[in-house]
Design an enzyme around this catalytic site. Structure first.
Site, short mmCIF file in Angstrom:
data_model
loop_
_atom_site.label_atom_id
_atom_site.label_comp_id
_atom_site.label_asym_id
_atom_site.label_seq_id
_atom_site.Cartn_x
_atom_site.Cartn_y
_atom_site.Cartn_z
N ASP A 1 44.90 20.50 -8.43
CA ASP A 1 44.55 19.23 -9.04
C ASP A 1 43.63 18.50 -8.06
OD1 ASP A 1 44.77 16.94 -10.83
OD2 ASP A 1 46.04 16.06 -9.28
N ASP B 1 42.69 14.52 -7.99
CA ASP B 1 43.09 13.19 -7.52
C ASP B 1 44.45 13.23 -6.86
OD1 ASP B 1 40.79 11.79 -8.60
OD2 ASP B 1 41.66 12.11 -10.58
#
Length: 250
Positions: free
Chosen positions: A20, A22
């Site tokens: 991922d 963020d």
């Protein structure tokens, strides 16, 4: 001199890793959270919930983790508004999400973001070990974030929110985004790992049948580790540098 850093044993059977963006690769979750807070608090002031207990401001830790982290803007906006007992017609959800998008873009362009050193160290160790790496994000800004942080070239594949929309991929906790990233790396999910900091994200990794789901807890909230484990993480670390075994220079 070069480092002899090696991967922790948890990666022994892993043939690809999907990260991922963020809060995992870049320190951008705080910028997202701040933008959400400004947008949600303005909406709560203009449309206060009937129940006084639900009129409290958006909490950048708990509310962010519970309702918006890892989700698309529209899904996150709708989830938080519903949690506060507010109506969620499409035009309202879109207006709040658009306000957040404007605020986030302004802050990103003004200040930029940094990559987490521990994540960079892990990604570089994976690259030296010949393990392909993908970045995946529900955000359309993922490529810009990675480029501004100077780490875009460390990843073989990027699947961002624009690609997800083009392909019609549903958002987390559905695993489709991660599965597409693994497919582009040429590695099936049962031989790949997912790295996530969001509850919806670790749940997506578990639903997708990934061999290893790594949760990242940077919140400082006491029960976050247990919540990540309950949602599907196999292990939880505070920094991804913990998954690199430091070696002596040679």
């Amino acid at each position: 001199m070069t480092s002899r850093d090696t991967l922790a044993p948890v990666f022994r059977d892993v043939r690809a890793v999907v990260f991922d963006t963020d809060g995992v690769i870049t320190d951008s979750a705080r910028v997202h959270a701040a933008a959400w807070k400004t947008a949600f608090d303005a909406h709560l002031r203009a449309h206060p919930p009937r129940d006084p207990r639900l009129r409290r401001p958006f909490d950048v830790r708990d509310d962010y983790l519970r309702h918006v982290d890892g989700k698309s803007r529209l899904d996150g906006a709708a989830a938080f508004l519903r949690a506060r007992g507010l109506d969620t017609p499409e035009e309202t959800v879109r207006a709040v999400a658009a306000d957040k998008e404007r605020l986030f873009t302004e802050r990103l362009r003004a200040h930029g973001v940094d990559a987490y050193p521990g994540t960079v160290r892990l990604v570089r160790t994976l690259r030296r070990a010949g393990i392909p790496r993908a970045a995946a994000s529900a955000s359309r800004h993922a490529g810009e974030l990675l480029a501004r942080a100077g780490v875009l070239d460390l990843f073989d594949v990027l699947v961002d929110g624009g690609e997800a929309a083009r392909l019609g991929l549903p958002g987390k906790p559905r695993p489709d985004l991660f599965l597409e990233a693994a497919r582009r790396l040429g590695v099936p999910a049962p031989r790949a790992a997912v790295v996530e900091d969001a509850l919806a994200g670790v749940e997506a990794g578990r639903r997708g049948g990934f061999a290893l789901v790594i949760g990242v807890d940077r919140t400082g909230v006491p029960d976050t580790r247990q919540r990540l484990l309950r949602h599907g993480a196999d292990i939880v670390v505070c920094d991804l540098g913990e998954l690199v075994v430091r070696g002596e220079p040679k």
